[in-house]
Design a protein around this motif. Structure first.
Motif, PDB file in Angstrom:
ATOM      1  N   GLY A   1      40.231 -15.178  52.956  1.00  0.00           N
ATOM      2  CA  GLY A   1      40.210 -16.156  53.465  1.00  0.00           C
ATOM      3  C   GLY A   1      39.082 -16.704  53.001  1.00  0.00           C
ATOM      4  N   ASN A   2      38.831 -18.284  52.944  1.00  0.00           N
ATOM      5  CA  ASN A   2      37.285 -18.992  51.959  1.00  0.00           C
ATOM      6  C   ASN A   2      36.127 -19.349  52.751  1.00  0.00           C
ATOM      7  N   ASP A   3      36.170 -18.483  54.202  1.00  0.00           N
ATOM      8  CA  ASP A   3      35.558 -19.048  55.153  1.00  0.00           C
ATOM      9  C   ASP A   3      34.662 -18.708  55.187  1.00  0.00           C
ATOM     10  N   TYR A   4      33.755 -17.461  54.128  1.00  0.00           N
ATOM     11  CA  TYR A   4      32.834 -16.445  54.459  1.00  0.00           C
ATOM     12  C   TYR A   4      31.957 -17.019  54.293  1.00  0.00           C
ATOM     13  N   ASN A   5      30.986 -17.300  55.095  1.00  0.00           N
ATOM     14  CA  ASN A   5      29.263 -17.892  55.307  1.00  0.00           C
ATOM     15  C   ASN A   5      28.659 -17.441  54.785  1.00  0.00           C
ATOM     16  N   VAL A   6      27.977 -17.700  53.267  1.00  0.00           N
ATOM     17  CA  VAL A   6      26.482 -17.250  52.896  1.00  0.00           C
ATOM     18  C   VAL A   6      25.114 -17.710  52.722  1.00  0.00           C
ATOM     19  N   ARG A   7      25.852 -19.563  52.993  1.00  0.00           N
ATOM     20  CA  ARG A   7      24.560 -20.337  52.789  1.00  0.00           C
ATOM     21  C   ARG A   7      24.657 -20.881  54.359  1.00  0.00           C
ATOM     22  N   GLY A   8      24.057 -21.065  55.019  1.00  0.00           N
ATOM     23  CA  GLY A   8      23.654 -21.434  56.350  1.00  0.00           C
ATOM     24  C   GLY A   8      23.977 -20.438  57.585  1.00  0.00           C
ATOM     25  N   SER A   9      23.550 -18.742  57.402  1.00  0.00           N
ATOM     26  CA  SER A   9      23.535 -17.574  58.173  1.00  0.00           C
ATOM     27  C   SER A   9      22.170 -17.268  57.927  1.00  0.00           C
TER      28      SER A   9
ATOM     29  N   ASP B   1      30.890  -6.781  47.610  1.00  0.00           N
ATOM     30  CA  ASP B   1      32.262  -7.897  47.855  1.00  0.00           C
ATOM     31  C   ASP B   1      32.506  -7.361  49.460  1.00  0.00           C
ATOM     32  N   ALA B   2      32.480  -8.930  49.892  1.00  0.00           N
ATOM     33  CA  ALA B   2      32.736  -9.064  51.362  1.00  0.00           C
ATOM     34  C   ALA B   2      34.536  -8.450  51.498  1.00  0.00           C
ATOM     35  N   MET B   3      35.356  -8.346  52.184  1.00  0.00           N
ATOM     36  CA  MET B   3      36.834  -7.772  52.568  1.00  0.00           C
ATOM     37  C   MET B   3      37.452  -8.857  53.673  1.00  0.00           C
TER      38      MET B   3
ATOM     39  N   MET C   1      14.161  13.490  51.021  1.00  0.00           N
ATOM     40  CA  MET C   1      14.050  12.959  50.814  1.00  0.00           C
ATOM     41  C   MET C   1      12.737  11.566  51.541  1.00  0.00           C
ATOM     42  N   ALA C   2      12.494  11.250  50.882  1.00  0.00           N
ATOM     43  CA  ALA C   2      11.850   9.769  51.184  1.00  0.00           C
ATOM     44  C   ALA C   2      12.366   8.622  51.800  1.00  0.00           C
ATOM     45  N   HIS C   3      12.130   8.537  53.151  1.00  0.00           N
ATOM     46  CA  HIS C   3      12.575   6.726  53.411  1.00  0.00           C
ATOM     47  C   HIS C   3      12.373   5.294  52.760  1.00  0.00           C
ATOM     48  N   SER C   4      13.646   5.128  52.561  1.00  0.00           N
ATOM     49  CA  SER C   4      13.636   3.193  51.713  1.00  0.00           C
ATOM     50  C   SER C   4      14.552   2.771  53.098  1.00  0.00           C
ATOM     51  N   LEU C   5      13.829   1.030  52.393  1.00  0.00           N
ATOM     52  CA  LEU C   5      14.409   0.103  53.492  1.00  0.00           C
ATOM     53  C   LEU C   5      15.095  -0.886  52.109  1.00  0.00           C
ATOM     54  N   ALA C   6      15.838  -0.726  51.672  1.00  0.00           N
ATOM     55  CA  ALA C   6      16.816  -1.994  51.221  1.00  0.00           C
ATOM     56  C   ALA C   6      17.542  -3.352  51.892  1.00  0.00           C
ATOM     57  N   THR C   7      17.455  -4.647  50.831  1.00  0.00           N
ATOM     58  CA  THR C   7      18.380  -5.363  51.451  1.00  0.00           C
ATOM     59  C   THR C   7      19.749  -5.224  51.138  1.00  0.00           C
ATOM     60  N   TYR C   8      20.716  -5.262  52.066  1.00  0.00           N
ATOM     61  CA  TYR C   8      21.937  -5.087  51.624  1.00  0.00           C
ATOM     62  C   TYR C   8      22.523  -7.131  51.824  1.00  0.00           C
ATOM     63  N   ILE C   9      23.493  -7.220  51.183  1.00  0.00           N
ATOM     64  CA  ILE C   9      24.512  -8.924  51.203  1.00  0.00           C
ATOM     65  C   ILE C   9      25.582  -9.086  50.435  1.00  0.00           C
ATOM     66  N   ALA C  10      26.459  -9.147  51.478  1.00  0.00           N
ATOM     67  CA  ALA C  10      28.023  -8.781  51.113  1.00  0.00           C
ATOM     68  C   ALA C  10      28.424  -9.919  51.108  1.00  0.00           C
ATOM     69  N   LEU C  11      28.690 -10.436  49.973  1.00  0.00           N
ATOM     70  CA  LEU C  11      28.988 -12.139  49.304  1.00  0.00           C
ATOM     71  C   LEU C  11      30.610 -12.060  48.820  1.00  0.00           C
ATOM     72  N   PRO C  12      31.052 -12.972  48.917  1.00  0.00           N
ATOM     73  CA  PRO C  12      33.003 -13.278  48.766  1.00  0.00           C
ATOM     74  C   PRO C  12      33.772 -13.231  47.366  1.00  0.00           C
TER      75      PRO C  12
ATOM     76  N   GLU D   1      43.183  -1.443  50.852  1.00  0.00           N
ATOM     77  CA  GLU D   1      43.764  -1.308  49.602  1.00  0.00           C
ATOM     78  C   GLU D   1      42.564  -2.109  48.545  1.00  0.00           C
ATOM     79  N   PRO D   2      41.470  -1.743  48.368  1.00  0.00           N
ATOM     80  CA  PRO D   2      41.098  -2.517  47.774  1.00  0.00           C
ATOM     81  C   PRO D   2      41.237  -3.334  46.295  1.00  0.00           C
ATOM     82  N   ASP D   3      40.509  -4.110  45.330  1.00  0.00           N
ATOM     83  CA  ASP D   3      41.150  -4.999  44.851  1.00  0.00           C
ATOM     84  C   ASP D   3      39.904  -4.262  43.792  1.00  0.00           C
ATOM     85  N   PRO D   4      40.320  -3.578  42.711  1.00  0.00           N
ATOM     86  CA  PRO D   4      39.678  -2.533  41.658  1.00  0.00           C
ATOM     87  C   PRO D   4      38.800  -2.918  40.823  1.00  0.00           C
ATOM     88  N   ASN D   5      39.145  -3.982  40.728  1.00  0.00           N
ATOM     89  CA  ASN D   5      37.742  -5.829  40.040  1.00  0.00           C
ATOM     90  C   ASN D   5      36.707  -5.801  41.471  1.00  0.00           C
ATOM     91  N   ALA D   6      36.875  -5.729  42.773  1.00  0.00           N
ATOM     92  CA  ALA D   6      35.831  -5.565  43.632  1.00  0.00           C
ATOM     93  C   ALA D   6      35.107  -5.103  43.328  1.00  0.00           C
TER      94      ALA D   6
END
Length: 139
Positions: free
Chosen positions: A74-82, A69-71, A1-12, A47-52
């Motif tokens: 709370g609502n303090d998951y920072n995306v902007r400004g990271s 989806d980030a596990m 298998m060839a190597h690859s690199l992808a960007t991974y983002i966890a969003l709230p 126990e993840p939400d089945p819709n996540a």
């Protein structure tokens, strides 16, 4: 298998919506798997939400964006400004402007105007409606 690199983002909890939006903006092939679609996973520490979103990939002509989806509680998951942003290099300034316009039309805002940079190329930034910074560059 060839190597690859992808960007991974966890969003709230907005990964599916973000990936669908990015698919509209950049094109490519989108795959989304939710926890409810996955086989049972023995030993899961929560126990993840089945819709996540367990895992999603958007394969664009420029590369791969993956995420889920980030596990976080709370609502303090920072995306902007990271500390991260996505850098998209295009062939022409007009192509970059087209992507920026689509992000803005989707509820985003300009972070830095797209214009000629001191090094001679073009550069600018836009935040999408999910708080992700997209930097655009071209010669």
């Amino acid at each position: 298998m060839a190597h690859s690199l992808a960007t991974y983002i966890a969003l709230p909890g907005t990964t599916a919506e973000a990936m669908e939006h990015w698919h509209e903006v950049f094109g490519g092939e989108l795959q989304i798997m939710r926890y409810g679609d996955a086989p049972p996973m023995e030993g899961m520490p929560f126990e993840p939400d089945p819709n996540a979103v367990a895992h999603a990939t958007l394969t664009t002509p420029a590369g791969v964006i993956a995420g889920g989806d980030a596990m976080e509680d709370g609502n303090d998951y920072n995306v902007r400004g990271s500390a991260y942003s996505l850098l998209y290099t295009t062939d022409t300034p007009d192509e970059a402007r087209g992507y920026i316009d689509k992000l803005l039309a989707g509820g985003g805002e300009i972070g830095m105007p797209f214009e000629q940079a001191p090094w001679g190329g073009w550069y600018g930034q836009a935040y999408d409606r999910f708080g992700v910074m997209w930097a655009f560059s071209c010669e």
